[in-house]
Write a protein that holds these residues in place. Sequence first.
Motif, short mmCIF file in Angstrom:
data_model
loop_
_atom_site.label_atom_id
_atom_site.label_comp_id
_atom_site.label_asym_id
_atom_site.label_seq_id
_atom_site.Cartn_x
_atom_site.Cartn_y
_atom_site.Cartn_z
N ARG A 103 0.83 -1.21 0.00
CA ARG A 103 0.00 0.00 0.00
C ARG A 103 0.87 1.26 0.00
O ARG A 103 0.52 2.26 -0.65
CB ARG A 103 -0.94 0.00 1.20
N SER A 104 1.99 1.22 0.70
CA SER A 104 2.89 2.38 0.72
C SER A 104 3.41 2.68 -0.68
O SER A 104 3.43 3.84 -1.10
CB SER A 104 4.07 2.13 1.66
N VAL A 105 3.79 1.65 -1.40
CA VAL A 105 4.29 1.85 -2.76
C VAL A 105 3.15 2.30 -3.67
O VAL A 105 3.36 3.15 -4.54
CB VAL A 105 4.98 0.57 -3.29
N GLU A 106 1.96 1.76 -3.48
CA GLU A 106 0.81 2.20 -4.28
C GLU A 106 0.56 3.69 -4.09
O GLU A 106 0.28 4.41 -5.06
CB GLU A 106 -0.44 1.42 -3.91
N LYS A 107 0.68 4.16 -2.86
CA LYS A 107 0.51 5.59 -2.60
C LYS A 107 1.58 6.40 -3.32
O LYS A 107 1.30 7.47 -3.87
CB LYS A 107 0.52 5.87 -1.11
N LEU A 108 2.81 5.91 -3.31
CA LEU A 108 3.89 6.60 -4.03
C LEU A 108 3.62 6.64 -5.53
O LEU A 108 3.86 7.66 -6.19
CB LEU A 108 5.23 5.93 -3.76
N VAL A 109 3.11 5.53 -6.06
CA VAL A 109 2.77 5.49 -7.49
C VAL A 109 1.67 6.50 -7.79
O VAL A 109 1.73 7.23 -8.80
CB VAL A 109 2.34 4.06 -7.90
N GLU A 110 0.67 6.57 -6.92
CA GLU A 110 -0.42 7.53 -7.12
C GLU A 110 0.10 8.97 -7.08
O GLU A 110 -0.29 9.81 -7.89
CB GLU A 110 -1.51 7.33 -6.07
N ARG A 111 0.99 9.25 -6.12
CA ARG A 111 1.56 10.59 -6.03
C ARG A 111 2.39 10.92 -7.26
O ARG A 111 2.31 12.03 -7.79
CB ARG A 111 2.43 10.72 -4.78
#
Length: 141
Positions: A103-111
Amino acid sequence: MSVASRLGAVLRARRVQEDVARGDVARANAEVAHASRRTAERAGSLDGWSGPDNVSNTAFLASVAAGRALAQALQDATHAEQSARVEADERRDLLRAAAQRRRSVEKLVERAAAVHRQNELATEQRAIDDLATVRHAGESL
């Protein structure tokens, strides 16, 4: 290699790690179920055990030995079940940690995607502003 493609590779790796952890949890849960069945079988054997039918010394000693063996088997099965439950809990904790990392990486991808969209919009806006400036300058002459 762009930030988005690097993050995409990291995200794929995190998803694989989470899938592996999910498989580990499934195997641990299956082991708990198997250990529970063994414990229930041992408990049933001990419940079904009765003392000797006749009271000869040999039969009595054999019966006591059998009862102790059944009790020990139940104790071993109970211990194995508890160990399997602890292992399953640890595997679930590892799965939660893997999901959190994903989820942390997904948030980075979204950002990164949001920043990329903002940059594209800003570039388009500058191009539109340049066109409007050129057009306005042409009308002034």
